[in-house]
Design an enzyme around this catalytic site. Structure first.
Site, PDB file in Angstrom:
ATOM      1  N   LYS A   1       0.858  -1.184   0.000  1.00 33.59           N
ATOM      2  CA  LYS A   1       0.000   0.000   0.000  1.00 33.59           C
ATOM      3  C   LYS A   1       0.899   1.240   0.000  1.00 33.59           C
ATOM      4  O   LYS A   1       1.956   1.240   0.646  1.00 33.59           O
ATOM      5  CB  LYS A   1      -0.866  -0.041   1.260  1.00 33.59           C
ATOM      6  CG  LYS A   1      -1.913   1.045   1.364  1.00 33.59           C
ATOM      7  CD  LYS A   1      -2.734   0.839   2.638  1.00 33.59           C
ATOM      8  CE  LYS A   1      -3.856   1.828   2.791  1.00 33.59           C
ATOM      9  NZ  LYS A   1      -4.646   1.593   4.021  1.00 33.59           N
TER      10      LYS A   1
ATOM     11  N   SER B   1      -9.522   1.376   3.119  1.00 37.55           N
ATOM     12  CA  SER B   1      -8.701   2.173   2.235  1.00 37.55           C
ATOM     13  C   SER B   1      -7.643   1.397   1.449  1.00 37.55           C
ATOM     14  O   SER B   1      -7.118   1.901   0.458  1.00 37.55           O
ATOM     15  CB  SER B   1      -8.008   3.260   3.056  1.00 37.55           C
ATOM     16  OG  SER B   1      -7.109   2.675   3.976  1.00 37.55           O
TER      17      SER B   1
ATOM     18  N   SER C   1      -9.493  -1.105   7.226  1.00 38.49           N
ATOM     19  CA  SER C   1      -8.927  -0.857   5.893  1.00 38.49           C
ATOM     20  C   SER C   1      -8.165  -2.009   5.256  1.00 38.49           C
ATOM     21  O   SER C   1      -7.799  -1.929   4.086  1.00 38.49           O
ATOM     22  CB  SER C   1      -8.023   0.378   5.931  1.00 38.49           C
ATOM     23  OG  SER C   1      -8.806   1.560   5.929  1.00 38.49           O
TER      24      SER C   1
END
Lengths: 509, 97
Positions: free
Chosen positions: A77, A152, A176
């Site tokens: 990420k 996310s 997330s």
């Protein structure tokens, strides 16, 4: 393309046995990325050259008789720092930023011989549940390109689901990792707070943030967790706990365990088909000898409220550092004739450089941050401001204690807890973009474990209208072995994790 | 009744070093009221007998390590990403007249 459907542990075995080189594996995934990225848009940066160089070096070293390293490609990420490789957190304010150091998790994966293939898209500063808040572009759900991948860590989940990479890391503050894993039909594990070092993870809400794996099966989740877990002298919140060998947990033996289903996470907001899939998963566990009962976490009904005080408060403090001074975007920097660092920052504002420090802060932050980040900074600054601190922030922190007690009480009776990961399946892109509260509801079931710092895993448990449904298992602190064992037992009895996303729907762009 | 007024939003924006257009101020005022309206439900919880949770970790789980000296970033590395530098320092607009 033939290696892209193998799991990380299968690839590691094939590489170790000399059946395939690291470079061949890497090229397969790069081909796959070229083929599907136009539709999925999971990546912000693909590190093809970096990956090829490392793969070649490792292959050569192995030929020369060196101790073989794993060589499995992975993605991170984009809020996890990678030295000299762009790390943006999905924010324009960090566009072009290249950190001078790598996160501990990056160092550990590379030390094990895994090879970074790219940085994945996410909601800006990990604030969001759909990846639509990315400052760069949305990401599509591989199961239906019209739908969000969740967030996310939506880029990491979509990349794994679309076979662009065998595993990825995400970060989880209120769900997330788990919620996008659920939306994309893959496995997502949020470890206990303190188990995985956060050195090099860009801070959002420091009492909640954790890094964890997103994989296609439970075996890989154990493999990746084992590679990244454990104490780190560079993270003061890293627990001095020696992680066990998580591979040992992969035995399908759950006979005699007792599970609770908290009714607060199984209420009206849960879609009927999601409820059905979770009930079916509970029935599978019951067949394996798990006693399943309804239970209660009374204060979980208030978890969302606690979270939307505590997380923004911590965020407003953490994000004060983006001031256009040491790194990142500075308003007017390009037009000012000053010594501009890396040239990527001229793309937002323009205009003359602000003449005083306050104006510089105001323009830099207003131009650099997107709407959701501003919303949370505002919320946080408000609940921390004089006169409101006790009513909001202190109140939420006290309520958090009540919620932790609920969990302690539940774990006096139950070995683990079961719930849906998200009350719904993936929703259409744009549907909740203008309604912050509706968006926040996507994290209703994941936030309680976050507030209590507990480990939780999301595993695929079937489909609703063609979209994946996730089953969440929550356990006491540092019970990752138990959660992996239960998840593995469930996986052995079902075939949801072997289903392939069609990459159907409309083509984007 | 509004929990947070437009004027308060403007004030908090300054505290947070953010600037908003009149339209944005209207929108943020409405949205913040929606969210705060939801979280005020916390007021209904009896928290008189509990301590706040600032961290879920106990001090015993995360003892402080020895304070050892090791290499950090060099000056060049620390300055490499700065938007503006001069003479090996971060450069900002004049603060003192």
């Amino acid at each position: 393309m033939r290696f892209t459907e193998a799991t990380a542990s299968q690839l590691a075995t094939l590489i170790a046995q000399g059946e395939v080189t690291r470079s061949e594996v890497l090229e397969s995934f790069l081909e796959r990325i070229v083929a599907v990225e136009e539709s999925v848009a999971a990546f912000l940066t693909v590190t093809a050259d970096h990956g090829r160089r490392l793969a070649r070096l490792a292959d050569k070293a192995a030929e020369g008789g060196a101790t073989p390293t794993a060589g499995v490609p992975f993605a991170l990420k984009d809020n996890i720092a990678t030295q000299d490789i762009p790390t943006t957190c999905g924010s324009r304010i960090l566009e072009g930023y290249r950190p001078p150091y790598s996160a501990t998790v990056m160092q550990r994966l590379e030390a094990a011989g895994h090879i970074l293939l790219g940085k994945t898209n996410c909601d800006e500063f990990a604030m969001g549940s759909s990846t639509e808040n990315s400052g760069f572009h949305p990401t599509a759900n591989p199961w239906d390109l019209r739908c969000v991948p969740g967030g996310s860590s939506g880029g990491s989940a979509a990349a794994v689901a679309a076979y662009e990479v065998p595993f990825a890391l995400g970060s989880d503050t209120g769900g997330s990792i788990r919620q996008p894993a659920s939306f994309c039909g893959v496995v997502g594990l949020k470890p206990t707070y303190g188990l995985v070092s956060r050195y090099g993870l860009v801070a959002f809400a420091s009492s909640l943030d954790q890094i964890g794996p997103i994989t296609r099966d439970v075996t890989d989740a154990a493999l990746v967790l084992g590679a990244i877990a454990g104490p780190d002298p560079l993270d003061s919140t890293s627990a001095r706990v020696k992680p066990p060998d998580y591979g040992q947990a992969l035995v399908p033996d759950v006979d005699g365990l007792v599970a609770g289903i908290p009714r607060e996470l199984f209420g009206e907001g849960v879609e009927p088909e999601v409820r059905q899939r979770v009930e079916e998963a509970a029935a599978v566990l019951a067949e394996l000898g798990v006693g399943v009962e309804e239970c209660s976490l009374p204060n979980a009904a208030f978890a969302l409220d606690m979270y939307y005080v505590i997380a923004p408060a911590e965020a407003s403090s953490n994000l004060a550092r983006y001031d256009g001074t040491r790194y990142g975007y500075r308003a007017g920097a390009a037009a000012g004739g000053e010594d501009v660092g890396n040239g990527a920052r001229a793309s937002i504002g323009g205009g003359p450089p602000p003449g005083d420090l306050l104006s510089l802060y105001l323009s830099t932050r207003s131009q650099g941050f997107g709407p959701e980040v501003k919303r949370r900074i505002m919320l946080g600054a408000y609940v921390l401001s004089a006169g409101y601190y006790d009513a909001y922030y202190l109140k939420a922190q006290k309520a958090r204690t009540l919620l932790r007690r609920d969990f302690e009480q539940a774990f006096g009776r139950y070995d683990f807890l079961i719930s849906p990961t998200s009350p719904t399946v993936a929703f259409p892109i744009g549907e909740r973009a203008d309604d912050p509260l509706a968006m926040y509801m996507a994290d209703l079931c994941t936030i309680p474990a976050s507030l209590a710092g507990l480990p939780a895993i999301s595993v695929p448990c079937g489909f609703s209208q063609g979209l994946p449904v996730g089953l969440q298992l929550m356990g006491p602190a540092f019970s990752e072995e138990l959660l992996l064992r239960v998840a593995f037992a469930h996986e052995q009895r079902t075939d949801h994790h072997t289903k392939r996303p069609p990459l159907l729907g409309v083509k984007r762009h | 009744m509004a929990i947070i007024t437009r004027e308060e939003v403007e004030h908090v924006a300054l505290l947070a070093r953010l600037a908003f257009s009149p339209d944005e101020l209207d929108r943020f005022t409405a949205q913040l009221n929606d969210i705060l309206g939801h979280v005020t439900r916390l007021g209904g919880l009896d928290t008189s007998a509990v301590e706040p949770t600032a961290s879920v970790l106990s001090g015993a789980a995360t003892p402080l390590r020895e304070d050892e000296v090791w290499e950090g970033l060099t000056r060049e590395e620390a300055l490499a990403s700065a938007p503006a530098t001069e003479k090996g320092l971060f450069k900002v607009p004049r603060v003192l007249e």
